[in-house]
Write an enzyme that holds these catalytic residues in place. Structure first.
Site, mmCIF file in Angstrom:
data_model
loop_
_atom_site.group_PDB
_atom_site.id
_atom_site.type_symbol
_atom_site.label_atom_id
_atom_site.label_comp_id
_atom_site.label_asym_id
_atom_site.label_seq_id
_atom_site.Cartn_x
_atom_site.Cartn_y
_atom_site.Cartn_z
ATOM 1 N N SER A 139 10.577 3.086 -91.632
ATOM 2 C CA SER A 139 9.939 1.846 -90.444
ATOM 3 C C SER A 139 8.318 1.861 -90.454
ATOM 4 O O SER A 139 7.852 2.509 -91.053
ATOM 5 C CB SER A 139 10.141 2.712 -89.209
ATOM 6 O OG SER A 139 9.000 2.344 -88.607
ATOM 7 N N GLU A 141 6.497 2.584 -88.542
ATOM 8 C CA GLU A 141 6.276 3.635 -87.203
ATOM 9 C C GLU A 141 5.686 4.253 -88.625
ATOM 10 O O GLU A 141 4.399 5.532 -88.082
ATOM 11 C CB GLU A 141 6.988 4.270 -86.312
ATOM 12 C CG GLU A 141 7.644 2.919 -85.993
ATOM 13 C CD GLU A 141 6.976 2.994 -84.224
ATOM 14 O OE1 GLU A 141 5.872 3.934 -83.586
ATOM 15 O OE2 GLU A 141 6.651 2.036 -83.758
ATOM 16 N N TYR A 163 10.450 10.892 -84.146
ATOM 17 C CA TYR A 163 10.845 9.430 -84.988
ATOM 18 C C TYR A 163 10.193 9.420 -86.070
ATOM 19 O O TYR A 163 10.817 9.021 -87.104
ATOM 20 C CB TYR A 163 11.252 8.248 -84.113
ATOM 21 C CG TYR A 163 11.136 7.047 -85.139
ATOM 22 C CD1 TYR A 163 12.996 6.954 -85.012
ATOM 23 C CD2 TYR A 163 10.517 5.520 -85.577
ATOM 24 C CE1 TYR A 163 13.606 5.871 -85.847
ATOM 25 C CE2 TYR A 163 11.120 5.079 -86.305
ATOM 26 C CZ TYR A 163 12.717 4.646 -87.128
ATOM 27 O OH TYR A 163 13.120 3.591 -87.063
HETATM 28 P P1 NDP Z 1 20.180 0.061 -83.791
HETATM 29 O O1 NDP Z 1 19.898 1.214 -82.571
HETATM 30 O O2 NDP Z 1 21.033 -0.944 -83.157
HETATM 31 O O3 NDP Z 1 21.179 1.063 -85.176
HETATM 32 C C1 NDP Z 1 21.650 2.441 -85.223
HETATM 33 C C2 NDP Z 1 22.464 2.665 -85.876
HETATM 34 O O4 NDP Z 1 22.695 3.745 -86.228
HETATM 35 C C3 NDP Z 1 23.794 1.653 -84.614
HETATM 36 O O5 NDP Z 1 25.091 1.598 -85.598
HETATM 37 C C4 NDP Z 1 24.898 3.860 -85.009
HETATM 38 O O6 NDP Z 1 25.540 4.097 -83.873
HETATM 39 C C5 NDP Z 1 23.939 4.504 -85.730
HETATM 40 N N1 NDP Z 1 23.935 5.977 -85.290
HETATM 41 C C6 NDP Z 1 23.220 6.669 -84.791
HETATM 42 N N2 NDP Z 1 23.364 7.727 -84.911
HETATM 43 C C7 NDP Z 1 24.674 8.136 -85.756
HETATM 44 C C8 NDP Z 1 24.885 9.278 -86.227
HETATM 45 N N3 NDP Z 1 24.769 10.475 -86.061
HETATM 46 N N4 NDP Z 1 25.774 9.183 -87.075
HETATM 47 C C9 NDP Z 1 26.184 7.475 -87.802
HETATM 48 N N5 NDP Z 1 25.421 6.758 -86.971
HETATM 49 C C10 NDP Z 1 24.783 7.027 -86.358
HETATM 50 O O7 NDP Z 1 19.064 0.109 -84.969
HETATM 51 P P2 NDP Z 1 18.359 -1.107 -85.987
HETATM 52 O O8 NDP Z 1 19.891 -1.663 -86.359
HETATM 53 O O9 NDP Z 1 17.570 -1.678 -85.067
HETATM 54 O O10 NDP Z 1 17.512 -0.254 -87.204
HETATM 55 C C11 NDP Z 1 18.577 -0.281 -88.302
HETATM 56 C C12 NDP Z 1 16.950 1.015 -89.032
HETATM 57 O O11 NDP Z 1 16.156 0.687 -89.255
HETATM 58 C C13 NDP Z 1 17.198 1.875 -88.626
HETATM 59 O O12 NDP Z 1 17.778 3.403 -88.562
HETATM 60 C C14 NDP Z 1 16.366 1.935 -87.314
HETATM 61 O O13 NDP Z 1 15.574 3.458 -87.349
HETATM 62 C C15 NDP Z 1 15.091 0.944 -89.237
HETATM 63 N N6 NDP Z 1 14.683 0.389 -88.232
HETATM 64 C C16 NDP Z 1 14.676 -0.452 -87.159
HETATM 65 C C17 NDP Z 1 13.586 -1.836 -86.778
HETATM 66 C C18 NDP Z 1 13.578 -2.237 -86.162
HETATM 67 O O14 NDP Z 1 12.453 -3.275 -85.220
HETATM 68 N N7 NDP Z 1 15.125 -3.129 -85.543
HETATM 69 C C19 NDP Z 1 12.637 -1.295 -87.641
HETATM 70 C C20 NDP Z 1 11.943 -0.399 -88.889
HETATM 71 C C21 NDP Z 1 13.359 0.765 -89.484
HETATM 72 P P3 NDP Z 1 26.050 3.782 -82.644
HETATM 73 O O15 NDP Z 1 26.702 2.789 -82.548
HETATM 74 O O16 NDP Z 1 27.494 4.552 -82.407
HETATM 75 O O17 NDP Z 1 24.929 4.191 -81.768
HETATM 76 P P1 GDP Z 2 8.752 0.294 -81.692
HETATM 77 O O1 GDP Z 2 7.193 -0.032 -81.802
HETATM 78 O O2 GDP Z 2 9.564 0.968 -82.471
HETATM 79 O O3 GDP Z 2 8.342 1.377 -80.412
HETATM 80 O O4 GDP Z 2 9.244 -0.341 -80.957
HETATM 81 P P2 GDP Z 2 9.650 -0.275 -78.729
HETATM 82 O O5 GDP Z 2 10.136 -2.361 -79.030
HETATM 83 O O6 GDP Z 2 10.535 0.530 -78.337
HETATM 84 O O7 GDP Z 2 7.715 -0.387 -78.591
HETATM 85 C C1 GDP Z 2 6.655 -1.186 -79.276
HETATM 86 C C2 GDP Z 2 5.734 -1.514 -78.286
HETATM 87 O O8 GDP Z 2 6.282 -1.268 -77.132
HETATM 88 C C3 GDP Z 2 5.609 -0.086 -77.892
HETATM 89 O O9 GDP Z 2 3.575 0.471 -78.319
HETATM 90 C C4 GDP Z 2 5.410 0.500 -76.220
HETATM 91 O O10 GDP Z 2 5.030 1.349 -75.557
HETATM 92 C C5 GDP Z 2 5.552 -0.323 -75.791
HETATM 93 N N1 GDP Z 2 6.057 -0.766 -74.367
HETATM 94 C C6 GDP Z 2 5.409 -1.242 -73.019
HETATM 95 N N2 GDP Z 2 6.291 -1.309 -72.246
HETATM 96 C C7 GDP Z 2 7.568 -0.684 -72.847
HETATM 97 C C8 GDP Z 2 8.445 -0.559 -72.089
HETATM 98 O O11 GDP Z 2 8.849 -0.987 -71.208
HETATM 99 N N3 GDP Z 2 9.966 -0.320 -72.794
HETATM 100 C C9 GDP Z 2 9.551 0.252 -74.452
HETATM 101 N N4 GDP Z 2 10.700 0.053 -75.518
HETATM 102 N N5 GDP Z 2 8.716 -0.394 -75.341
HETATM 103 C C10 GDP Z 2 7.443 -0.753 -74.500
#
Ligand code: NDP
Ligand code: GDP
Length: 352
Positions: A139, A141, A163
Site C-alpha cells: 500500500s 500508506e 496499518y
Molecule cells: P477490503 O477491505 O474491501 O477487503 C478486505 C478483504 O480481506 C475482505 O475480503 C475481508 O473479508 C478479508 N479479510 C479480512 N480479515 C481476514 C481474515 N482474518 N481472514 C481472511 N480474510 C480476511 O479491501 P480492498 O479490496 O479495498 O483491498 C484489498 C487489499 O489491498 C487489502 O489488503 C488492502 O489493505 C490493500 N490495499 C487497498 C487499497 C485500496 O485503496 N483499496 C490501496 C492499497 C492497498 P470479509 O469480507 O470477511 O471482511
Molecule cells: P486511507 O488513505 O487508506 O486512509 O483511505 P481513507 O479513504 O480512509 O482516507 C483518506 C483520507 O481521507 C485520509 O487522509 C482521511 O483522514 C481523510 N478523511 C477525511 N474525512 C474522512 C472520513 O470521514 N472518513 C475517512 N475514512 N477518511 C476521511
C-alpha cells in the site's frame, strides 16, 4: 508481449486463489480472471452474516462462478490445506484489516492479519505449492510522511499508522521470500483505488453515499474529518489489471500503481456533490472525532515503472469514477426503498 504463464507452460487454463475475495479488489479481480478463463478460488472466513459478506460478488453476478473455501488468514493449517487442495498457479493475497482509522483501535489484530497473515500465506505457498506466483497487496500508506514529492518504488518508506507498519512488514517479507527462496513473489504498491464496491467507511464511498442520501432527501448533512488531505485515487478495476500483469512477468518485482494525479478530499466533495447538482459546502460539516492520531497529508504516485515494464495505464478519470460511484449509491438507496437490490447487470440494462 505479456506471457500468460500457466497457459503457456501447461496448455491448460490457469487456477487462481484469492484471499480477500469478498472485498472490493477480490470481487473485481475475480471478474477479471473469470473473463480470461481462469478457475477462481477464494478464501471465505466464517461469518454470522455470510449473506452480507457475499454482497460484492453478488453485485457482479459471480457468486456461483467462484469456488469458496472456509478459512481465516491467521490459521496456517487452513491455508496449507487450501493451497494443497487448490494447487493454484497464481495466489493473490488481498485479505487484510484494510481500514487505517480502525488500525489505531485494533493494532494487534491489524498486525496479526495484515502483517503476519501475509507471511502465513507465503509459508503455505512455499510449503504446498512453491512454483505458484504470489501477489502481495502492498500500500501507498507505507510512504506515510512522504520523503519525496512523487513516490516511486525507490522512495523511502515512513509508515504513519499500525496499518501501514503492518503492510510494510508484509511487503519486506514478500521481498525476502523472493530473494531467500527464489519464489515468484511480487508486491504491488497500490495507491488508493475506489469503486461502487469500496467499503462505506472509506472517504470516497462515504462521500458518494452521503451525496445520494442528501439528493434523495434521506439525510441533510455529511460529517467528515480532514478535508485538506490529498490522495492519488484510481479505479479499482484498473488496479486489479495491474496485479495480474505483475504475475505475468517472467521476473517478479515490485511496482507502484497510481494515476499520477492527486486531489484533496474537499475537491472530491466538489466533484461528487457537483455531479448530483449540489453545492458541497452547504452540506459537509467537519467533525473533530473523525481526525486521526497521525495523518498522511498527501500521496502522489509516479507509476512510470508500471507503464514502461507492464504497459499499464489507468483508463478511468476521477470525474468518471465519482460519477459511477454516485450513480451506484443513488441506485442502491432508491432500490432499498423499493426492496429490490440492484446489480451491475440491472444498472447496465437500465442505462441502455
Ligand atoms: P477490503 O477491505 O474491501 O477487503 C478486505 C478483504 O480481506 C475482505 O475480503 C475481508 O473479508 C478479508 N479479510 C479480512 N480479515 C481476514 C481474515 N482474518 N481472514 C481472511 N480474510 C480476511 O479491501 P480492498 O479490496 O479495498 O483491498 C484489498 C487489499 O489491498 C487489502 O489488503 C488492502 O489493505 C490493500 N490495499 C487497498 C487499497 C485500496 O485503496 N483499496 C490501496 C492499497 C492497498 P470479509 O469480507 O470477511 O471482511
Ligand atoms: P486511507 O488513505 O487508506 O486512509 O483511505 P481513507 O479513504 O480512509 O482516507 C483518506 C483520507 O481521507 C485520509 O487522509 C482521511 O483522514 C481523510 N478523511 C477525511 N474525512 C474522512 C472520513 O470521514 N472518513 C475517512 N475514512 N477518511 C476521511
Amino acid at each position: 508481449m505479456v506471457l500468460w504463464f500457466a497457459e503457456a507452460v501447461t496448455g491448460t487454463m490457469p487456477t487462481a486463489l484469492i484471499t480477500g475475495i469478498t472485498g472490493q479488489d477480490g470481487a473485481y479481480l475475480s471478474q477479471f480472471l473469470l473473463e480470461r478463463g481462469y478457475a477462481v478460488h477464494g478464501l471465505l472466513r466464517r461469518s454470522a452474516s455470510a449473506d452480507v459478506i457475499l454482497e460484492r460478488l453478488r453485485w457482479l453476478g459471480l457468486v456461483d462462478r467462484v469456488t469458496l473455501h472456509d478459512g481465516d488468514l491467521t490459521d496456517l493449517s487452513a491455508m496449507l490445506r487450501i493451497v494443497q487442495a487448490v494447487q493454484p498457479d497464481e495466489v493473490y493475497n488481498l485479505a487484510a484489516q484494510s481500514f487505517v482509522h480502525a488500525s489505531w483501535q485494533q493494532p494487534l489484530l491489524t498486525g496479526t492479519v495484515t502483517g503476519l497473515g501475509a507471511v502465513t500465506m507465503l509459508e503455505a505457498v512455499r510449503i504446498a505449492r512453491p512454483q505458484a506466483r504470489f501477489y502481495q497487496a502492498s500500500s501507498s500508506e507505507m510512504f506515510g510522511k512522504i520523503q519525496q514529492e512523487r513516490q516511486t518504488e525507490r522512495t523511502p518508506f515512513y509508515p504513519r499508522s499500525p496499518y501501514a507498519a503492518a503492510k510494510l512488514y508484509a511487503h519486506w517479507m514478500t521481498v525476502n521470500y523472493r530473494e531467500s527462496f527464489g519464489m515468484h513473489a511480487s508486491s504491488g504498491i497500490l495507491f488508493n483505488h475506489e469503486s461502487p464496491l469500496r467499503g462505506i467507511e472509506f472517504v470516497t464511498r462515504k462521500i458518494t453515499d452521503g451525496v445520494a442520501r442528501i439528493r434523495l432527501g434521506l439525510a441533510r448533512e455529511l460529517k467528515l474529518g480532514n478535508l485538506e488531505a490529498k490522495r492519488d485515487w484510481g479505479h479499482a478495476q484498473d488496479f486489479v489489471r495491474a496485479m495480474w500483469l505483475m504475475l505475468q512477468q517472467e521476473v517478479p518485482d515490485d511496482y507502484v500503481i497510481a494515476t499520477g494525479r492527486t486531489t484533496s478530499i474537499a475537491d472530491f466533495c466538489a466533484l461528487a456533490f457537483g455531479y448530483a447538482g449540489l453545492n458541497w459546502q452547504e452540506f459537509v460539516r467537519t467533525d473533530a472525532s473523525l481526525l486521526r492520531p497521525a495523518e498522511v497529508d498527501v500521496l502522489h504516485g509516479d507509476p512510470s515503472k508500471a507503464r514502461d515494464r507492464l504497459g499499464w495505464a489507468p483508463s478511468a478519470t476521477l470525474e468518471e469514477l465519482a460519477a459511477e460511484m454516485v450513480e451506484a449509491d443513488l441506485a442502491r438507496h432508491r432500490a432499498r426503498s423499493s426492496l429490490v437490490m440492484p446489480t451491475a447487470e440491472s444498472m447496465r440494462a437500465a442505462r441502455a
